[in-house]
Design a protein around this motif. Structure first.
Motif, PDB file in Angstrom:
ATOM      1  N   LYS A  76       0.875  -1.180   0.000  1.00  0.00           N
ATOM      2  CA  LYS A  76       0.000   0.000   0.000  1.00  0.00           C
ATOM      3  C   LYS A  76       0.911   1.228   0.000  1.00  0.00           C
ATOM      4  CE  LYS A  76      -4.506   0.934   0.655  1.00  0.00           C
ATOM      5  NZ  LYS A  76      -5.715   0.366   1.206  1.00  0.00           N
ATOM      6  N   GLY A 120      -2.027   5.401  -1.351  1.00  0.00           N
ATOM      7  CA  GLY A 120      -3.169   4.640  -0.861  1.00  0.00           C
ATOM      8  C   GLY A 120      -3.585   3.486  -1.751  1.00  0.00           C
ATOM      9  N   LYS A 121      -2.836   3.228  -2.815  1.00  0.00           N
ATOM     10  CA  LYS A 121      -3.154   2.146  -3.756  1.00  0.00           C
ATOM     11  C   LYS A 121      -2.206   0.970  -3.536  1.00  0.00           C
ATOM     12  CE  LYS A 121      -5.956   4.781  -6.253  1.00  0.00           C
ATOM     13  NZ  LYS A 121      -7.375   4.608  -6.236  1.00  0.00           N
ATOM     14  N   TRP A 122      -2.690  -0.221  -3.856  1.00  0.00           N
ATOM     15  CA  TRP A 122      -1.866  -1.427  -3.809  1.00  0.00           C
ATOM     16  C   TRP A 122      -1.001  -1.470  -5.060  1.00  0.00           C
ATOM     17  CZ3 TRP A 122      -1.291  -3.900   0.542  1.00  0.00           C
ATOM     18  CH2 TRP A 122      -2.296  -3.827   1.503  1.00  0.00           C
ATOM     19  N   PHE A 151       5.887   1.940   1.742  1.00  0.00           N
ATOM     20  CA  PHE A 151       4.592   1.279   1.910  1.00  0.00           C
ATOM     21  C   PHE A 151       4.123   1.354   3.356  1.00  0.00           C
ATOM     22  CE2 PHE A 151       6.523  -1.288  -1.623  1.00  0.00           C
ATOM     23  CZ  PHE A 151       5.667  -0.855  -2.620  1.00  0.00           C
ATOM     24  N   ASP A 203      -8.795  -0.378  -4.188  1.00  0.00           N
ATOM     25  CA  ASP A 203      -7.617   0.496  -4.185  1.00  0.00           C
ATOM     26  C   ASP A 203      -6.410  -0.151  -4.872  1.00  0.00           C
ATOM     27  OD1 ASP A 203      -8.984   2.516  -2.796  1.00  0.00           O
ATOM     28  OD2 ASP A 203      -8.489   1.596  -0.876  1.00  0.00           O
TER      29      ASP A 203
END
Length: 135
Positions: free
Chosen positions: A29, A38-40, A102, A118
């Motif tokens: 993340k 905030g994204k994988w 991350f 996400d």
């Protein structure tokens, strides 16, 4: 040697698409202050002088996650990301230790990755490419 130099200079950054012996994919993340926040995402970073994409993907993965990996194929490009080498890597060993890149790391079963909320758009697009093949 000349072919390697041409190959190395084609890429400016490398992305590690890491799988383990259970067929899970490593995602983090992102804490970046860009469209990945905030994204994988996959572990990734710049290629240092003298590195090929596989070496950079291996180094970046260890620095960002604590995992040692081994590239399984040559880097491939993803259309909208010229200069970025995507490298499929196999987990060798290590302990999960996310650095400042991350907020968390997780192993996601291959068949569940695309169901994640996400998920960074590159993950979705790249995993659908035939180039991202896993043994």
């Amino acid at each position: 040697m000349r072919l390697r130099l041409l190959y190395e200079h084609r890429f400016k950054s490398a992305v590690a698409i890491v799988y383990d012996h259970n067929g899970c994919i490593l995602l983090g993340k992102a804490k970046n202050n860009d469209d990945r926040k905030g994204k994988w995402c996959f572990p990734a970073g710049g290629i240092e002088l003298g590195e090929c994409p596989g070496e950079a993907a291996t180094r970046e993965c260890f620095e960002e996650t604590g995992f040692n990996v081994k590239p399984q194929q040559m880097a491939f490009e993803h259309g909208p990301k010229p200069g970025v080498g995507f490298v499929v890597c196999r987990l060798i060993d290590g302990t999960m230790k996310p650095n400042g890149e991350f907020s968390e790391l997780k192993w996601v079963p291959w068949n569940k990755v695309l169901e994640l909320e996400d998920l960074y758009h590159d993950v979705t697009e790249v995993l659908r490419k035939p180039s991202a093949s896993f043994p």
